[in-house]
Design a protein around this motif. Sequence first.
Motif, mmCIF file in Angstrom:
data_model
loop_
_atom_site.group_PDB
_atom_site.id
_atom_site.type_symbol
_atom_site.label_atom_id
_atom_site.label_comp_id
_atom_site.label_asym_id
_atom_site.label_seq_id
_atom_site.Cartn_x
_atom_site.Cartn_y
_atom_site.Cartn_z
ATOM 1 N N TYR A 35 -28.150 36.773 -0.283
ATOM 2 C CA TYR A 35 -29.468 36.161 -0.526
ATOM 3 C C TYR A 35 -30.374 36.223 0.710
ATOM 4 N N LYS A 51 -42.079 29.873 5.779
ATOM 5 C CA LYS A 51 -41.251 28.670 5.931
ATOM 6 C C LYS A 51 -41.634 27.923 7.211
ATOM 7 N N ALA A 70 -33.347 22.287 -3.915
ATOM 8 C CA ALA A 70 -33.133 23.721 -4.191
ATOM 9 C C ALA A 70 -33.022 24.442 -2.853
ATOM 10 N N ASP A 92 -28.678 21.411 -3.835
ATOM 11 C CA ASP A 92 -28.812 22.604 -4.678
ATOM 12 C C ASP A 92 -27.836 22.479 -5.843
ATOM 13 N N ASN A 114 -28.490 18.481 -9.594
ATOM 14 C CA ASN A 114 -29.626 19.020 -10.339
ATOM 15 C C ASN A 114 -30.859 18.191 -10.013
ATOM 16 N N CYS A 115 -31.938 18.855 -9.607
ATOM 17 C CA CYS A 115 -33.105 18.075 -9.197
ATOM 18 C C CYS A 115 -33.844 17.457 -10.374
ATOM 19 N N ALA A 131 -38.641 24.840 -1.417
ATOM 20 C CA ALA A 131 -39.189 26.162 -1.081
ATOM 21 C C ALA A 131 -38.626 27.183 -2.057
ATOM 22 N N PHE A 132 -39.500 27.808 -2.779
ATOM 23 C CA PHE A 132 -39.131 28.867 -3.728
ATOM 24 C C PHE A 132 -38.083 28.388 -4.733
HETATM 25 N N1 SAM Z 1 -34.992 27.053 -0.706
HETATM 26 C C1 SAM Z 1 -34.238 28.260 -0.438
HETATM 27 C C2 SAM Z 1 -35.110 29.281 0.229
HETATM 28 O O1 SAM Z 1 -36.310 29.033 0.352
HETATM 29 O O2 SAM Z 1 -34.608 30.316 0.649
HETATM 30 C C3 SAM Z 1 -33.591 28.803 -1.720
HETATM 31 C C4 SAM Z 1 -34.570 29.214 -2.797
HETATM 32 S S1 SAM Z 1 -33.784 30.082 -4.137
HETATM 33 C C5 SAM Z 1 -35.046 31.213 -4.596
HETATM 34 C C6 SAM Z 1 -33.842 28.903 -5.448
HETATM 35 C C7 SAM Z 1 -32.718 27.887 -5.405
HETATM 36 O O3 SAM Z 1 -32.975 26.914 -6.419
HETATM 37 C C8 SAM Z 1 -31.330 28.458 -5.685
HETATM 38 O O4 SAM Z 1 -30.472 28.164 -4.619
HETATM 39 C C9 SAM Z 1 -30.913 27.729 -6.975
HETATM 40 O O5 SAM Z 1 -29.528 27.500 -7.071
HETATM 41 C C10 SAM Z 1 -31.722 26.446 -6.868
HETATM 42 N N2 SAM Z 1 -31.912 25.722 -8.143
HETATM 43 C C11 SAM Z 1 -32.267 26.255 -9.334
HETATM 44 N N3 SAM Z 1 -32.341 25.284 -10.266
HETATM 45 C C12 SAM Z 1 -32.042 24.110 -9.645
HETATM 46 C C13 SAM Z 1 -31.965 22.758 -10.087
HETATM 47 N N4 SAM Z 1 -32.215 22.432 -11.347
HETATM 48 N N5 SAM Z 1 -31.635 21.803 -9.187
HETATM 49 C C14 SAM Z 1 -31.381 22.138 -7.892
HETATM 50 N N6 SAM Z 1 -31.426 23.411 -7.428
HETATM 51 C C15 SAM Z 1 -31.754 24.399 -8.284
#
Ligand code: SAM
Length: 242
Positions: A35, A51, A70, A92, A114-115, A131-132
Amino acid sequence: MKNSFKKIDFGFKKININKKEKLVNNIFNSVSSKYDLMNDLSSLGIHRLWKQELINSIAPQPNQALLDIAGGTGDIAKNFIKSGGLSADILDINYKMLFYGKSNDNRLRYIVGNCEKLPIKSNAYDRVTIAFGLRNITNRQLALNEIYRVLKPGGRFICLEFSKVNDDIIKKFYDLWSFKIIPKLGRIITKNEDAYKYLVESIRVFPDQDDLSSMLVKSKFERVKYKNLSSGIVALHSGWKF
Ligand code: SAM
């Protein structure tokens, strides 16, 4: 309508609402080990500057506790600590994403959750960031309500997310890069071209700057504002809880 019949965007596809979480999880399971590398390649390293802008907008203080939602491999939380913050919890839904970014710094804490239903008491954090992450979440309004709940009164939420580009020339180049190059990079680096097709498509169907601002207001955030970065390729939204 019964939940099981509701449809939701999954990139450019429409899927059954209760399938999205699992599909998103499959994607991050499959790309987790590569990633960070993919972020650097697909954004030509620019995600680090975006960031950093988020961290600058917080201006971390030695009495501030952060929750980064996340949080994935933890870039934001680690930078927050390095820049003078007190402590940072990284939440996450995906254990593997947290695992690949794990650090032994005892000011960082890792939470699998889970958020949309945070396993956290109310009024707990000075700052909450995402972020993202927001565009990958099934019920974003629920997530924003939860973020509001866990912020302390006087606390601030900051969201960094892809948004709507406001420059035609940049948009042309950006679309070409997104649709032609990023999925191919995904295939070479992670062996999962579809994951990066989804990630690119999901950006195009995500609410634009004004619509996301309205969602923050709906979740009761005050003094909501946003700042475009790189001509709106991404935007930094923020709001306060009073
Ligand atoms: N914040 C980091 C960054 O900026 O590099 C990671 C971003 S990545 C694109 C999105 C993240 O959202 C993933 O790690 C995914 O597992 C997490 N995610 C997706 N749905 C989620 C949820 N319902 N609750 C918490 N995390 C979640």
